[in-house]
Design a protein around this motif. Structure first.
Motif, PDB file in Angstrom:
ATOM      1  N   SER A   1       0.846  -1.201   0.000  1.00 46.87           N
ATOM      2  CA  SER A   1       0.000   0.000   0.000  1.00 46.87           C
ATOM      3  C   SER A   1       0.881   1.249   0.000  1.00 46.87           C
ATOM      4  O   SER A   1       2.001   1.230   0.492  1.00 46.87           O
ATOM      5  CB  SER A   1      -0.933   0.005   1.208  1.00 46.87           C
ATOM      6  OG  SER A   1      -0.214   0.231   2.394  1.00 46.87           O
ATOM      7  N   GLN A   2       0.375   2.313  -0.558  1.00 47.79           N
ATOM      8  CA  GLN A   2       1.157   3.544  -0.701  1.00 47.79           C
ATOM      9  C   GLN A   2       1.600   4.113   0.640  1.00 47.79           C
ATOM     10  O   GLN A   2       2.708   4.607   0.778  1.00 47.79           O
ATOM     11  CB  GLN A   2       0.359   4.593  -1.472  1.00 47.79           C
ATOM     12  CG  GLN A   2       0.187   4.249  -2.923  1.00 47.79           C
ATOM     13  CD  GLN A   2      -0.596   5.311  -3.675  1.00 47.79           C
ATOM     14  OE1 GLN A   2      -1.065   6.283  -3.103  1.00 47.79           O
ATOM     15  NE2 GLN A   2      -0.731   5.118  -4.975  1.00 47.79           N
ATOM     16  N   THR A   3       0.730   4.047   1.625  1.00 50.31           N
ATOM     17  CA  THR A   3       1.033   4.643   2.934  1.00 50.31           C
ATOM     18  C   THR A   3       1.472   3.620   3.969  1.00 50.31           C
ATOM     19  O   THR A   3       1.943   3.993   5.032  1.00 50.31           O
ATOM     20  CB  THR A   3      -0.200   5.381   3.485  1.00 50.31           C
ATOM     21  OG1 THR A   3      -1.256   4.425   3.662  1.00 50.31           O
ATOM     22  CG2 THR A   3      -0.653   6.491   2.553  1.00 50.31           C
ATOM     23  N   GLY A   4       1.285   2.335   3.672  1.00 48.52           N
ATOM     24  CA  GLY A   4       1.595   1.301   4.652  1.00 48.52           C
ATOM     25  C   GLY A   4       0.493   1.121   5.680  1.00 48.52           C
ATOM     26  O   GLY A   4       0.623   0.346   6.616  1.00 48.52           O
ATOM     27  N   VAL A   5      -0.597   1.858   5.493  1.00 46.21           N
ATOM     28  CA  VAL A   5      -1.736   1.816   6.400  1.00 46.21           C
ATOM     29  C   VAL A   5      -2.998   1.625   5.562  1.00 46.21           C
ATOM     30  O   VAL A   5      -3.170   2.282   4.540  1.00 46.21           O
ATOM     31  CB  VAL A   5      -1.851   3.126   7.213  1.00 46.21           C
ATOM     32  CG1 VAL A   5      -3.089   3.139   8.070  1.00 46.21           C
ATOM     33  CG2 VAL A   5      -0.610   3.346   8.055  1.00 46.21           C
ATOM     34  N   MET A   6      -3.849   0.706   5.999  1.00 43.25           N
ATOM     35  CA  MET A   6      -5.093   0.469   5.267  1.00 43.25           C
ATOM     36  C   MET A   6      -6.240   0.232   6.239  1.00 43.25           C
ATOM     37  O   MET A   6      -6.039  -0.308   7.323  1.00 43.25           O
ATOM     38  CB  MET A   6      -4.957  -0.741   4.340  1.00 43.25           C
ATOM     39  CG  MET A   6      -3.942  -0.576   3.245  1.00 43.25           C
ATOM     40  SD  MET A   6      -3.836  -2.018   2.169  1.00 43.25           S
ATOM     41  CE  MET A   6      -5.188  -1.673   1.057  1.00 43.25           C
ATOM     42  N   ARG A   7      -7.416   0.621   5.799  1.00 42.02           N
ATOM     43  CA  ARG A   7      -8.623   0.330   6.553  1.00 42.02           C
ATOM     44  C   ARG A   7      -9.181  -1.007   6.077  1.00 42.02           C
ATOM     45  O   ARG A   7      -8.787  -1.525   5.024  1.00 42.02           O
ATOM     46  CB  ARG A   7      -9.624   1.459   6.369  1.00 42.02           C
ATOM     47  CG  ARG A   7      -9.089   2.768   6.986  1.00 42.02           C
ATOM     48  CD  ARG A   7      -9.994   3.916   6.774  1.00 42.02           C
ATOM     49  NE  ARG A   7     -11.178   3.762   7.641  1.00 42.02           N
ATOM     50  CZ  ARG A   7     -12.142   4.656   7.719  1.00 42.02           C
ATOM     51  NH1 ARG A   7     -12.084   5.755   7.003  1.00 42.02           N
ATOM     52  NH2 ARG A   7     -13.175   4.468   8.500  1.00 42.02           N
ATOM     53  N   PHE A   8     -10.081  -1.562   6.864  1.00 38.62           N
ATOM     54  CA  PHE A   8     -10.627  -2.885   6.582  1.00 38.62           C
ATOM     55  C   PHE A   8     -11.197  -2.965   5.168  1.00 38.62           C
ATOM     56  O   PHE A   8     -10.894  -3.898   4.416  1.00 38.62           O
ATOM     57  CB  PHE A   8     -11.709  -3.243   7.611  1.00 38.62           C
ATOM     58  CG  PHE A   8     -12.263  -4.631   7.434  1.00 38.62           C
ATOM     59  CD1 PHE A   8     -11.677  -5.708   8.062  1.00 38.62           C
ATOM     60  CD2 PHE A   8     -13.373  -4.851   6.624  1.00 38.62           C
ATOM     61  CE1 PHE A   8     -12.176  -6.991   7.894  1.00 38.62           C
ATOM     62  CE2 PHE A   8     -13.882  -6.127   6.445  1.00 38.62           C
ATOM     63  CZ  PHE A   8     -13.281  -7.198   7.093  1.00 38.62           C
ATOM     64  N   ASN A   9     -12.033  -2.001   4.795  1.00 41.45           N
ATOM     65  CA  ASN A   9     -12.673  -2.049   3.477  1.00 41.45           C
ATOM     66  C   ASN A   9     -11.670  -1.917   2.339  1.00 41.45           C
ATOM     67  O   ASN A   9     -11.885  -2.474   1.255  1.00 41.45           O
ATOM     68  CB  ASN A   9     -13.771  -0.994   3.364  1.00 41.45           C
ATOM     69  CG  ASN A   9     -15.003  -1.378   4.163  1.00 41.45           C
ATOM     70  OD1 ASN A   9     -15.258  -2.556   4.405  1.00 41.45           O
ATOM     71  ND2 ASN A   9     -15.763  -0.383   4.597  1.00 41.45           N
ATOM     72  N   GLU A  10     -10.584  -1.195   2.556  1.00 39.60           N
ATOM     73  CA  GLU A  10      -9.534  -1.105   1.537  1.00 39.60           C
ATOM     74  C   GLU A  10      -8.879  -2.465   1.342  1.00 39.60           C
ATOM     75  O   GLU A  10      -8.652  -2.901   0.204  1.00 39.60           O
ATOM     76  CB  GLU A  10      -8.462  -0.097   1.961  1.00 39.60           C
ATOM     77  CG  GLU A  10      -8.866   1.351   1.930  1.00 39.60           C
ATOM     78  CD  GLU A  10      -7.753   2.239   2.445  1.00 39.60           C
ATOM     79  OE1 GLU A  10      -7.100   2.900   1.603  1.00 39.60           O
ATOM     80  OE2 GLU A  10      -7.521   2.253   3.676  1.00 39.60           O
ATOM     81  N   LEU A  11      -8.544  -3.107   2.450  1.00 42.27           N
ATOM     82  CA  LEU A  11      -7.966  -4.454   2.368  1.00 42.27           C
ATOM     83  C   LEU A  11      -8.923  -5.404   1.664  1.00 42.27           C
ATOM     84  O   LEU A  11      -8.520  -6.172   0.792  1.00 42.27           O
ATOM     85  CB  LEU A  11      -7.656  -4.990   3.771  1.00 42.27           C
ATOM     86  CG  LEU A  11      -6.322  -4.620   4.375  1.00 42.27           C
ATOM     87  CD1 LEU A  11      -6.295  -4.941   5.861  1.00 42.27           C
ATOM     88  CD2 LEU A  11      -5.195  -5.338   3.658  1.00 42.27           C
ATOM     89  N   HIS A  12     -10.184  -5.342   2.057  1.00 40.30           N
ATOM     90  CA  HIS A  12     -11.169  -6.245   1.467  1.00 40.30           C
ATOM     91  C   HIS A  12     -11.320  -6.001  -0.031  1.00 40.30           C
ATOM     92  O   HIS A  12     -11.513  -6.946  -0.801  1.00 40.30           O
ATOM     93  CB  HIS A  12     -12.517  -6.118   2.181  1.00 40.30           C
ATOM     94  CG  HIS A  12     -13.480  -7.174   1.784  1.00 40.30           C
ATOM     95  ND1 HIS A  12     -14.584  -6.909   1.002  1.00 40.30           N
ATOM     96  CD2 HIS A  12     -13.498  -8.518   2.035  1.00 40.30           C
ATOM     97  CE1 HIS A  12     -15.237  -8.030   0.800  1.00 40.30           C
ATOM     98  NE2 HIS A  12     -14.605  -9.017   1.410  1.00 40.30           N
ATOM     99  N   ALA A  13     -11.219  -4.771  -0.471  1.00 36.89           N
ATOM    100  CA  ALA A  13     -11.312  -4.459  -1.898  1.00 36.89           C
ATOM    101  C   ALA A  13     -10.168  -5.104  -2.684  1.00 36.89           C
ATOM    102  O   ALA A  13     -10.353  -5.518  -3.831  1.00 36.89           O
ATOM    103  CB  ALA A  13     -11.313  -2.944  -2.109  1.00 36.89           C
TER     104      ALA A  13
ATOM    105  N   SER B   1      -1.681  -1.839   9.919  1.00 39.58           N
ATOM    106  CA  SER B   1      -0.360  -1.647   9.330  1.00 39.58           C
ATOM    107  C   SER B   1       0.545  -2.777   9.815  1.00 39.58           C
ATOM    108  O   SER B   1       0.244  -3.460  10.798  1.00 39.58           O
ATOM    109  CB  SER B   1       0.225  -0.293   9.732  1.00 39.58           C
ATOM    110  OG  SER B   1       0.348  -0.221  11.142  1.00 39.58           O
ATOM    111  N   LEU B   2       1.657  -2.944   9.115  1.00 43.36           N
ATOM    112  CA  LEU B   2       2.638  -3.942   9.544  1.00 43.36           C
ATOM    113  C   LEU B   2       3.395  -3.431  10.764  1.00 43.36           C
ATOM    114  O   LEU B   2       3.746  -2.255  10.830  1.00 43.36           O
ATOM    115  CB  LEU B   2       3.641  -4.227   8.425  1.00 43.36           C
ATOM    116  CG  LEU B   2       3.100  -4.897   7.171  1.00 43.36           C
ATOM    117  CD1 LEU B   2       4.204  -4.989   6.119  1.00 43.36           C
ATOM    118  CD2 LEU B   2       2.541  -6.267   7.484  1.00 43.36           C
ATOM    119  N   THR B   3       3.657  -4.319  11.692  1.00 44.91           N
ATOM    120  CA  THR B   3       4.534  -3.984  12.801  1.00 44.91           C
ATOM    121  C   THR B   3       5.979  -4.121  12.302  1.00 44.91           C
ATOM    122  O   THR B   3       6.216  -4.571  11.178  1.00 44.91           O
ATOM    123  CB  THR B   3       4.324  -4.959  13.980  1.00 44.91           C
ATOM    124  OG1 THR B   3       4.658  -6.280  13.522  1.00 44.91           O
ATOM    125  CG2 THR B   3       2.886  -4.918  14.493  1.00 44.91           C
TER     126      THR B   3
END
Length: 115
Positions: A36-48, A86-88
């Motif tokens: 992901s561009q920011t390294g952070v995603m919301r649930f619906n973004e991941l699901h998409a 996000s990834l740890t």
């Protein structure tokens, strides 16, 4: 009659560590978060990005990755609540190994996945 567990199994890295992220959904979540561009995603973004994964399975996978300290979850005190994944640092350290596995899979796909 209960079977006795071999004590070596409890400290075996393959059984104990790989089982935490070795399923297809966990690998895809880790890879998607890394890409992901920011390294952070919301649930619906991941699901998409993983539309073939049910919401229930994605939720379960995220909880397992969080419990294994590979994915972090941040909840913002807003209405409605906003949750970001996000990834740890531990999760980030796994990415080079996953990239090698992905490269291997691409190179050997036709040999391994035969009709």
């Amino acid at each position: 009659m209960k079977k006795e567990v071999n004590p070596e199994y409890l400290t075996c890295p393959i059984r104990q560590v790989i089982s935490r992220f070795g399923d297809k959904w966990s690998v895809l979540v880790l890879y998607t978060l890394d890409r992901s561009q920011t390294g952070v995603m919301r649930f619906n973004e991941l699901h998409a990005h993983m539309s073939d994964c049910s919401q229930k399975m994605l939720s379960k996978t995220l909880k397992q990755l969080q419990a294994s300290h590979l994915v972090g979850r941040k909840v913002y005190p807003e209405v409605p609540p906003r949750v970001e994944y996000s990834l740890t640092d531990t999760g980030k350290s796994l990415i080079p190994a996953l990239e090698q596995l992905i490269s291997w899979a691409k190179a050997h796909f036709s040999e391994v996945v035969r009709p």
